[in-house]
Design a protein around this motif. Structure first.
Motif, short mmCIF file in Angstrom:
data_model
loop_
_atom_site.label_atom_id
_atom_site.label_comp_id
_atom_site.label_asym_id
_atom_site.label_seq_id
_atom_site.Cartn_x
_atom_site.Cartn_y
_atom_site.Cartn_z
N GLY A 41 0.83 -1.19 0.00
CA GLY A 41 0.00 0.00 0.00
C GLY A 41 0.87 1.25 0.00
O GLY A 41 1.89 1.32 -0.69
N SER A 42 0.49 2.22 0.80
CA SER A 42 1.27 3.45 0.92
C SER A 42 0.74 4.24 2.11
O SER A 42 -0.46 4.18 2.43
N THR A 43 1.61 4.99 2.76
CA THR A 43 1.16 5.89 3.81
C THR A 43 0.21 6.95 3.25
O THR A 43 -0.49 7.62 4.01
N ALA A 44 0.17 7.09 1.93
CA ALA A 44 -0.79 8.00 1.30
C ALA A 44 -2.23 7.59 1.57
O ALA A 44 -3.15 8.38 1.36
N SER A 45 -2.44 6.36 2.05
CA SER A 45 -3.80 5.94 2.40
C SER A 45 -4.37 6.79 3.52
O SER A 45 -5.59 6.90 3.66
N MET A 46 -3.50 7.37 4.35
CA MET A 46 -3.98 8.23 5.44
C MET A 46 -3.34 9.62 5.41
O MET A 46 -3.86 10.54 6.02
N ASP A 47 -2.25 9.79 4.67
CA ASP A 47 -1.54 11.06 4.65
C ASP A 47 -0.99 11.31 3.24
O ASP A 47 0.21 11.22 3.01
N PRO A 48 -1.88 11.60 2.29
CA PRO A 48 -1.43 11.70 0.90
C PRO A 48 -0.58 12.92 0.60
O PRO A 48 0.27 12.88 -0.28
N GLY A 49 -0.79 14.00 1.31
CA GLY A 49 -0.03 15.20 1.02
C GLY A 49 -0.52 15.91 -0.23
O GLY A 49 -1.31 15.36 -1.00
N PRO A 50 -0.06 17.14 -0.47
CA PRO A 50 -0.48 17.91 -1.63
C PRO A 50 -0.13 17.20 -2.93
O PRO A 50 0.91 16.54 -3.03
N THR A 51 -0.98 17.32 -3.91
CA THR A 51 -0.84 16.82 -5.29
C THR A 51 -0.98 15.31 -5.42
O THR A 51 -0.86 14.77 -6.52
N MET A 52 -1.25 14.60 -4.31
CA MET A 52 -1.33 13.13 -4.37
C MET A 52 -2.72 12.63 -3.98
O MET A 52 -2.88 11.51 -3.48
N SER A 53 -3.73 13.43 -4.24
CA SER A 53 -5.08 13.07 -3.80
C SER A 53 -5.60 11.81 -4.46
O SER A 53 -6.21 10.95 -3.80
N ILE A 54 -5.38 11.63 -5.76
CA ILE A 54 -5.91 10.46 -6.46
C ILE A 54 -5.15 9.21 -6.03
O ILE A 54 -5.75 8.16 -5.77
N TYR A 55 -3.84 9.32 -5.97
CA TYR A 55 -3.03 8.19 -5.51
C TYR A 55 -3.45 7.79 -4.09
O TYR A 55 -3.64 6.60 -3.80
N GLY A 56 -3.60 8.77 -3.21
CA GLY A 56 -4.03 8.48 -1.85
C GLY A 56 -5.39 7.83 -1.81
O GLY A 56 -5.64 6.92 -1.01
N ALA A 57 -6.28 8.26 -2.68
CA ALA A 57 -7.62 7.67 -2.73
C ALA A 57 -7.55 6.20 -3.13
O ALA A 57 -8.29 5.36 -2.60
N THR A 58 -6.67 5.87 -4.08
CA THR A 58 -6.55 4.47 -4.48
C THR A 58 -6.02 3.61 -3.34
O THR A 58 -6.48 2.48 -3.15
N LYS A 59 -5.10 4.13 -2.57
CA LYS A 59 -4.53 3.35 -1.47
C LYS A 59 -5.51 3.23 -0.30
O LYS A 59 -5.54 2.20 0.39
N ALA A 60 -6.31 4.26 -0.08
CA ALA A 60 -7.36 4.16 0.93
C ALA A 60 -8.41 3.14 0.52
O ALA A 60 -8.96 2.40 1.35
N ALA A 61 -8.69 3.07 -0.77
CA ALA A 61 -9.64 2.07 -1.29
C ALA A 61 -9.13 0.67 -1.02
O ALA A 61 -9.89 -0.23 -0.61
N VAL A 62 -7.84 0.45 -1.23
CA VAL A 62 -7.25 -0.88 -0.97
C VAL A 62 -7.41 -1.25 0.50
O VAL A 62 -7.76 -2.39 0.83
N ARG A 63 -7.16 -0.29 1.39
CA ARG A 63 -7.30 -0.58 2.82
C ARG A 63 -8.71 -1.04 3.15
O ARG A 63 -8.91 -1.99 3.92
N ASN A 64 -9.70 -0.41 2.57
CA ASN A 64 -11.08 -0.78 2.86
C ASN A 64 -11.48 -2.09 2.20
O ASN A 64 -12.27 -2.85 2.75
N MET A 65 -10.93 -2.37 1.02
CA MET A 65 -11.20 -3.67 0.40
C MET A 65 -10.67 -4.79 1.27
O MET A 65 -11.31 -5.84 1.44
N VAL A 66 -9.49 -4.61 1.85
CA VAL A 66 -8.91 -5.64 2.70
C VAL A 66 -9.77 -5.88 3.93
O VAL A 66 -9.95 -7.03 4.36
N ARG A 67 -10.35 -4.84 4.48
CA ARG A 67 -11.25 -5.02 5.63
C ARG A 67 -12.40 -5.97 5.27
O ARG A 67 -12.80 -6.80 6.07
#
Length: 247
Positions: free
Chosen positions: A136-162
Motif C-alpha cells: 500500500g502506501s502511507t498515502a492511504s492516510m496522509d497523501p499530502g499535496p498533489t497526491m489526492s488520487i493516488y491516496g484515494a486508491t490506497k485508501a480504497a485498498v485498505r477498505n477492500m482488505v477489511r
C-alpha cells in the motif's frame, strides 16, 4: 530470518524498485520467486540478478486475460502459490484543477482494479496457510499535496482488505498490507521530476528518523508478514515509514 524455504512466491511489479528488493529478500530465504511486469527486458535483467530461484513472466495486472495467462503458467510450473505479493502500482503528482481524466483512470486501473483482479485470479492457487501481502502506501492516510488520487486508491485498498478478511474467514488465508513511506527508488525521484532534490529534502525533514526508507527495509517487513512467524497477524496495515505519517 523468515521460514520461506521452498515457498512459491509471486511478486507483481517485481522487476525494479521495492518489488525487486522484495523478490531478492524472499529468494535469499529459499523461496522460488515469480516476478511479473509489463516489460520483458526489465524482467530479464531482474531474473539474472535474482538467480536460479526466479522466473520472470510478463503480465499486466489491469487485464484479466493477462492475469489468467500468468496464473496458468504458475500452475503449470509450481501447482500453487504460497505467498502473493501485490506490489504493482504507481502514482502521479497533480494538484486539484490540473488532474486529468487519464491520470484518474490510470491510477485506479492499476492500484485498485489491478489489486482486485490480481488477488481474485490467484484464489484457486491459494490454500490454507498461504497469504497475501499488498504493498500500500502511507498515502492511504496522509497523501499530502498533489497526491489526492493516488491516496484515494490506497485508501480504497485498505477498505477492500477489511471486507476481504471477513470474506476469507475459515480459509486460513491471511491478507495484510505493508504501507511504505517515501522510499529511495528511481520512481520516487521520477515522480518529482525536475524538483527531485527539493522533494527529497522535504520528505527527509518530515521524517522523525531524519531520512527516507530503503527498499530493503520494506522487503524486511514483507518477509515477516509473509512468514509463519506472522501466523496470527491478519488484516493489518503495517506502516513502514519511520513514523512520518504519525506526526
Amino acid at each position: 530470518m523468515s521460514n520461506l524455504n521452498r515457498k512459491i512466491v509471486v511478486v507483481t511489479g517485481g522487476g525494479s524498485g521495492i518489488g525487486l528488493a522484495i523478490a531478492k529478500r524472499l529468494a535469499s530465504e529459499g523461496a522460488n520467486v515469480v516476478i511479473t511486469g509489463r516489460r520483458q527486458a526489465v524482467l530479464d535483467e531482474a531474473v539474472a540478478l535474482l538467480g536460479d530461484r526466479a522466473v520472470g513472466i510478463v503480465a499486466d495486472v489491469s487485464k484479466t486475460s493477462s492475469l489468467e495467462a500468468l496464473y496458468a503458467d504458475v500452475r503449470r510450473r509450481f501447482g500453487r502459490i504460497d505467498v502473493l505479493v501485490v506490489n504493482a502500482g504507481g502514482g502521479v503528482h497533480a494538484p486539484l484543477g490540473q488532474i486529468t481524466e487519464a491520470q484518474i483512470d490510470q491510477q485506479f486501473s492499476t492500484n485498485v482494479k489491478g489489486v482486485v483482479l490480481t488477488i481474485q485470479g490467484a484464489l484457486s492457487l491459494l490454500s490454507a496457510g498461504s497469504n497475501v501481502v499488498i504493498i500500500g502506501s502511507t498515502a492511504s492516510m496522509d497523501p499530502g499535496p498533489t497526491m489526492s488520487i493516488y491516496g484515494a486508491t490506497k485508501a480504497a485498498v485498505r477498505n477492500m482488505v477489511r471486507s476481504w478478511v471477513a470474506e476469507l474467514k475459515g480459509s486460513d488465508i491471511r491478507l495484510n498490507i505493508v504501507s511504505p513511506g517515501p522510499t529511495n527508488t528511481d520512481s520516487l525521484r521520477e515522480a518529482f521530476g525536475d524538483k527531485a532534490e527539493e522533494g527529497l529534502a522535504f520528505l527527509t525533514a518530515k521524517s522523525p528518523l531524519g531520512r527516507i526508507g530503503e527498499p530493503e527495509e520494506i522487503a524486511s517487513a514483507v518477509a515477516f508478514l509473509a512468514s509463519d512467524e506472522a501466523s496470527y497477524i491478519n488484516g493489518v496495515e503495517l506502516f513502514a515509514d519511520g513514523g512520518a505519517s504519525q506526526t
